[in-house]
Motif scaffolding. Structure first.
Motif, PDB file in Angstrom:
ATOM      1  N   ARG A  32     -87.610  62.591  99.180  1.00  0.00           N
ATOM      2  CA  ARG A  32     -86.304  61.941  99.091  1.00  0.00           C
ATOM      3  C   ARG A  32     -85.945  61.584  97.649  1.00  0.00           C
ATOM      4  NH1 ARG A  32     -85.783  59.895 104.571  1.00  0.00           N
ATOM      5  NH2 ARG A  32     -87.830  59.372 105.456  1.00  0.00           N
ATOM      6  N   PHE A  33     -86.969  61.246  96.850  1.00  0.00           N
ATOM      7  CA  PHE A  33     -86.724  60.703  95.525  1.00  0.00           C
ATOM      8  C   PHE A  33     -87.035  61.687  94.399  1.00  0.00           C
ATOM      9  CE2 PHE A  33     -87.198  57.021  98.263  1.00  0.00           C
ATOM     10  CZ  PHE A  33     -86.139  56.216  97.844  1.00  0.00           C
ATOM     11  N   LEU A  34     -87.264  62.948  94.726  1.00  0.00           N
ATOM     12  CA  LEU A  34     -87.462  63.949  93.689  1.00  0.00           C
ATOM     13  C   LEU A  34     -86.130  64.236  92.992  1.00  0.00           C
ATOM     14  CD1 LEU A  34     -89.960  66.460  95.347  1.00  0.00           C
ATOM     15  CD2 LEU A  34     -90.414  64.833  93.502  1.00  0.00           C
ATOM     16  N   PRO A  35     -86.160  64.669  91.731  1.00  0.00           N
ATOM     17  CA  PRO A  35     -84.918  64.914  90.996  1.00  0.00           C
ATOM     18  C   PRO A  35     -83.938  65.821  91.726  1.00  0.00           C
ATOM     19  CG  PRO A  35     -86.792  64.987  89.504  1.00  0.00           C
ATOM     20  CD  PRO A  35     -87.365  64.853  90.890  1.00  0.00           C
ATOM     21  N   SER A  36     -84.451  66.818  92.451  1.00  0.00           N
ATOM     22  CA  SER A  36     -83.567  67.764  93.131  1.00  0.00           C
ATOM     23  C   SER A  36     -82.824  67.146  94.318  1.00  0.00           C
ATOM     24  CB  SER A  36     -84.376  68.972  93.624  1.00  0.00           C
ATOM     25  OG  SER A  36     -85.418  68.546  94.490  1.00  0.00           O
ATOM     26  N   ASN A  37     -83.293  65.990  94.789  1.00  0.00           N
ATOM     27  CA  ASN A  37     -82.683  65.364  95.972  1.00  0.00           C
ATOM     28  C   ASN A  37     -81.978  64.039  95.674  1.00  0.00           C
ATOM     29  OD1 ASN A  37     -83.621  67.404  97.721  1.00  0.00           O
ATOM     30  ND2 ASN A  37     -85.622  66.403  97.874  1.00  0.00           N
ATOM     31  N   ARG A  38     -81.990  63.620  94.434  1.00  0.00           N
ATOM     32  CA  ARG A  38     -81.461  62.283  94.125  1.00  0.00           C
ATOM     33  C   ARG A  38     -79.960  62.171  94.317  1.00  0.00           C
ATOM     34  NH1 ARG A  38     -85.218  61.494  88.804  1.00  0.00           N
ATOM     35  NH2 ARG A  38     -87.176  61.186  89.931  1.00  0.00           N
ATOM     36  N   ALA A  63     -91.585  55.248  94.753  1.00  0.00           N
ATOM     37  CA  ALA A  63     -90.260  54.873  95.258  1.00  0.00           C
ATOM     38  C   ALA A  63     -90.214  54.915  96.781  1.00  0.00           C
ATOM     39  CB  ALA A  63     -89.203  55.809  94.665  1.00  0.00           C
ATOM     40  N   GLU A  64     -90.797  55.942  97.382  1.00  0.00           N
ATOM     41  CA  GLU A  64     -90.774  56.055  98.835  1.00  0.00           C
ATOM     42  C   GLU A  64     -91.629  54.974  99.497  1.00  0.00           C
ATOM     43  OE1 GLU A  64     -90.098  57.935 102.752  1.00  0.00           O
ATOM     44  OE2 GLU A  64     -89.048  57.217 100.973  1.00  0.00           O
ATOM     45  N   THR A  65     -92.730  54.617  98.869  1.00  0.00           N
ATOM     46  CA  THR A  65     -93.558  53.531  99.405  1.00  0.00           C
ATOM     47  C   THR A  65     -92.793  52.214  99.387  1.00  0.00           C
ATOM     48  OG1 THR A  65     -95.556  54.657  98.614  1.00  0.00           O
ATOM     49  CG2 THR A  65     -95.766  52.329  99.186  1.00  0.00           C
ATOM     50  N   LEU A  66     -92.068  51.959  98.307  1.00  0.00           N
ATOM     51  CA  LEU A  66     -91.270  50.738  98.227  1.00  0.00           C
ATOM     52  C   LEU A  66     -90.101  50.747  99.201  1.00  0.00           C
ATOM     53  CD1 LEU A  66     -91.223  50.242  94.344  1.00  0.00           C
ATOM     54  CD2 LEU A  66     -92.293  48.722  96.016  1.00  0.00           C
ATOM     55  N   ARG A  67     -89.651  51.930  99.589  1.00  0.00           N
ATOM     56  CA  ARG A  67     -88.587  52.003 100.600  1.00  0.00           C
ATOM     57  C   ARG A  67     -89.137  51.680 101.982  1.00  0.00           C
ATOM     58  NH1 ARG A  67     -87.044  54.700 104.802  1.00  0.00           N
ATOM     59  NH2 ARG A  67     -88.807  56.133 104.634  1.00  0.00           N
ATOM     60  N   LEU A  68     -90.182  52.411 102.378  1.00  0.00           N
ATOM     61  CA  LEU A  68     -90.713  52.264 103.731  1.00  0.00           C
ATOM     62  C   LEU A  68     -91.428  50.930 103.922  1.00  0.00           C
ATOM     63  CD1 LEU A  68     -91.147  53.520 106.501  1.00  0.00           C
ATOM     64  CD2 LEU A  68     -93.176  54.683 105.594  1.00  0.00           C
ATOM     65  N   TYR A  69     -92.160  50.500 102.903  1.00  0.00           N
ATOM     66  CA  TYR A  69     -92.914  49.243 102.982  1.00  0.00           C
ATOM     67  C   TYR A  69     -92.345  48.251 101.969  1.00  0.00           C
ATOM     68  CZ  TYR A  69     -96.201  52.416 105.313  1.00  0.00           C
ATOM     69  OH  TYR A  69     -96.783  53.350 106.143  1.00  0.00           O
ATOM     70  N   ASN A  70     -91.051  47.994 102.078  1.00  0.00           N
ATOM     71  CA  ASN A  70     -90.435  47.079 101.113  1.00  0.00           C
ATOM     72  C   ASN A  70     -91.077  45.694 101.226  1.00  0.00           C
ATOM     73  OD1 ASN A  70     -88.799  47.811 103.539  1.00  0.00           O
ATOM     74  ND2 ASN A  70     -87.826  45.837 103.148  1.00  0.00           N
ATOM     75  N   PRO A  71     -91.689  45.197 100.137  1.00  0.00           N
ATOM     76  CA  PRO A  71     -92.417  43.921 100.189  1.00  0.00           C
ATOM     77  C   PRO A  71     -91.558  42.751 100.655  1.00  0.00           C
ATOM     78  CG  PRO A  71     -92.925  45.099  98.162  1.00  0.00           C
ATOM     79  CD  PRO A  71     -91.786  45.821  98.802  1.00  0.00           C
ATOM     80  N   GLU A  90     -78.822  56.436 108.730  1.00  0.00           N
ATOM     81  CA  GLU A  90     -77.582  56.891 108.095  1.00  0.00           C
ATOM     82  C   GLU A  90     -77.824  57.267 106.639  1.00  0.00           C
ATOM     83  OE1 GLU A  90     -73.086  55.198 107.038  1.00  0.00           O
ATOM     84  OE2 GLU A  90     -74.478  53.989 108.256  1.00  0.00           O
ATOM     85  N   TYR A  91     -78.717  56.538 105.983  1.00  0.00           N
ATOM     86  CA  TYR A  91     -78.975  56.775 104.563  1.00  0.00           C
ATOM     87  C   TYR A  91     -80.300  57.508 104.324  1.00  0.00           C
ATOM     88  CZ  TYR A  91     -75.462  53.103 104.530  1.00  0.00           C
ATOM     89  OH  TYR A  91     -74.332  52.352 104.767  1.00  0.00           O
ATOM     90  N   TYR A  92     -81.247  57.346 105.246  1.00  0.00           N
ATOM     91  CA  TYR A  92     -82.574  57.960 105.105  1.00  0.00           C
ATOM     92  C   TYR A  92     -82.966  58.611 106.427  1.00  0.00           C
ATOM     93  CZ  TYR A  92     -82.564  54.987 100.987  1.00  0.00           C
ATOM     94  OH  TYR A  92     -82.217  54.388  99.806  1.00  0.00           O
ATOM     95  N   PRO A  93     -82.687  59.913 106.593  1.00  0.00           N
ATOM     96  CA  PRO A  93     -83.061  60.611 107.839  1.00  0.00           C
ATOM     97  C   PRO A  93     -84.551  60.436 108.138  1.00  0.00           C
ATOM     98  CG  PRO A  93     -81.647  61.998 106.485  1.00  0.00           C
ATOM     99  CD  PRO A  93     -81.997  60.798 105.642  1.00  0.00           C
ATOM    100  N   ASN A  94     -84.882  60.257 109.418  1.00  0.00           N
ATOM    101  CA  ASN A  94     -86.258  59.964 109.831  1.00  0.00           C
ATOM    102  C   ASN A  94     -86.825  58.815 108.990  1.00  0.00           C
ATOM    103  OD1 ASN A  94     -86.332  62.141 111.740  1.00  0.00           O
ATOM    104  ND2 ASN A  94     -86.606  63.550 110.005  1.00  0.00           N
ATOM    105  N   PRO A  95     -86.190  57.668 109.049  1.00  0.00           N
ATOM    106  CA  PRO A  95     -86.516  56.585 108.114  1.00  0.00           C
ATOM    107  C   PRO A  95     -87.931  56.042 108.226  1.00  0.00           C
ATOM    108  CG  PRO A  95     -85.115  55.770 109.869  1.00  0.00           C
ATOM    109  CD  PRO A  95     -85.148  57.251 110.011  1.00  0.00           C
TER     110      PRO A  95
END
Length: 446
Positions: free
Chosen positions: A368-374, A309-317, A356-361
């Motif tokens: 960011r995407f672990l169950p405890s942080n969702r 999930a984080e890879t798809l966020r940072l490197y969105n194709p 605003e949505y992803y600190p240190n984007p």
């Protein structure tokens, strides 16, 4: 054509859910080439709804589970290739290796054709013609943009297609040959690839119904699957699949599934190689399954899912997705009226990289995407597969393929940064999909 760029989560939510019926279509132009015009991506209105309602069941978890062994076979061939690299101490061109894997997977799962791109990529006709479909350049896209300004009748007269004529001819012939052979085979039901599912849907004489999904898709992260209400045409339609529909949809599956998943895998392995602690944590999670990487098992690996999930966020194709306004539309609480026919561009890139949505984007951080942080995730700020009823129909397949590959590879190999690993990455221009320059990684057996 007028255009409007939207990067507000609330507006994206409204326009893709409550008001989806006003933004169903992606594009309003036809090329005259049925391989392009009859694909699910291009179809409009009720035609799209009818086709999507037929195709969606072929991507249910039950159907994907049946295809899973085909993917495992492809990963095993990649494993043999990587083992040679590791033993010889060679650097790995990760983009080429992952592209070879996804080419193998698509050939097996979409067309029932087994190839070995790691060893015969220079002589295999399937691979040779497949690569022609991806040889885009800036001139081709400028020409395409100019054609978009012409009336439909003139575009269809030109018969312009973004794909190679020889590549398109090869795949049309190959798919026709395979389907003819399957239809003549009384045992064709043994095949579990996507083309057979399409044949079943066309003939309506084999099971292609919705089967009971297992809990394999984290909808809180990646979005929901199809809403049956959104797929109801205004007028009753018979969702019949023609040969051109089958050709166009199978080819779209190939084009959409080849480079996007290869891109995800290369950026994920790169991120793990420059974040050794994350790679070790992922190894420990996967290794705890003791070699059981079944379809059900890979759905129960939260850190693996977070890394993807984080890879798809940072490197969105894909940086954007878009729709056409079907009528004049008042934009939220503003006084802005979006005229009918406006191209509405949903800005994925800005959302995924917003502090605003992803600190240190710009930092790759799976936490960011672990169950405890969702609960910190803001809805409609994460759209790697699009959003709403017209999101990527192959989302479940892509995630299954990526999870299966990484689960197998990380338990056997350690990926390392070398002197030739570019940090930061450099990207190519004039590409539809995010594309970096060659990424070299070191690889060693655990």
């Amino acid at each position: 054509m007028k255009s409007l760029i939207v990067a507000d989560p609330e507006l994206i939510n409204t326009m893709n859910t409550r008001d989806f019926h006003l933004f169903v279509d992606r594009t309003a132009w036809k090329s005259g080439d049925p391989l392009n015009d009859r694909s699910l991506f291009q179809l409009m209105g009720d035609e799209w709804k009818a086709m999507r309602s037929v195709i969606s069941p072929t991507f249910s978890s039950g159907k994907m589970r049946a295809m899973h062994p085909l993917i495992i076979d492809c990963v095993h061939r990649l494993d043999q290739y990587l083992e040679t690299k590791a033993i010889n101490g060679d650097e790995l061109d990760v983009k080429r290796a992952m592209g070879n894997l996804t080419m193998d997977v698509i050939a097996s799962c979409a067309f029932g054709t087994q190839i070995d791109t790691h060893n015969d990529h220079k002589t295999n006709a399937f691979v040779e013609n497949a690569m022609k479909l991806f040889r885009f350049n800036w001139f081709l896209w400028v020409f395409a943009l100019l054609l978009m300004m012409l009336p439909d009748s003139m575009r269809e007269w030109f018969g312009f297609s973004l794909m190679s004529a020889t590549g398109g001819k090869f795949f049309r012939s190959a798919i026709n040959e395979i389907t003819a052979r399957r239809r003549a085979d009384p045992n064709c039901g043994q095949y579990r690839d996507y083309l057979q599912l399409m044949i079943n849907a066309q003939n309506r004489n084999a099971d292609n119904s919705e089967d009971q999904d297992i809990d394999d898709l984290n909808e809180h992260i990646f979005g929901t699957t199809d809403s049956k209400d959104s797929l109801k045409p205004k007028q009753p339609m018979k969702a019949q699949i023609t040969d051109n529909d089958m050709l166009a949809t199978s080819l779209l599956f190939f084009i959409a599934g080849y480079e996007t998943t290869a891109t995800l895998l290369q950026f994920l392995l790169y991120s793990l190689s420059v974040n050794e602690k994350c790679q070790q944590r992922l190894y420990e999670e996967i290794n705890a399954f003791d070699g059981n990487y079944s379809y059900e098992s890979i759905a129960r690996m939260p850190y693996l899912e977070a890394c993807i999930a984080e890879t798809l966020r940072l490197y969105n194709p894909l940086h954007v997705t878009f729709r056409i306004a079907a009528q004049d539309y008042k934009l939220g609480d503003t006084e802005i009226i979006v005229p009918k026919g406006t191209l509405v561009v949903f800005d994925i890139q800005s959302l995924h990289h917003s502090p605003e949505y992803y600190p240190n984007p710009e930092v790759w951080d799976p936490e960011r995407f672990l169950p405890s942080n969702r609960d910190r995730l803001v809805p409609y700020t994460y759209m790697p597969f699009g959003t709403g009823p017209r999101n990527c129909v192959g989302m479940r397949f892509a995630l299954m393929e990526a999870k299966t590959a990484v689960a197998h590879l990380i338990t056997k190999y350690r990926f390392k940064r070398t002197a030739n690993t570019a940090v930061p990455l450099k990207y190519k221009k004039f590409k539809i999909i995010l594309t970096s320059e060659v990424i070299y990684l070191g690889i060693e057996k655990r």
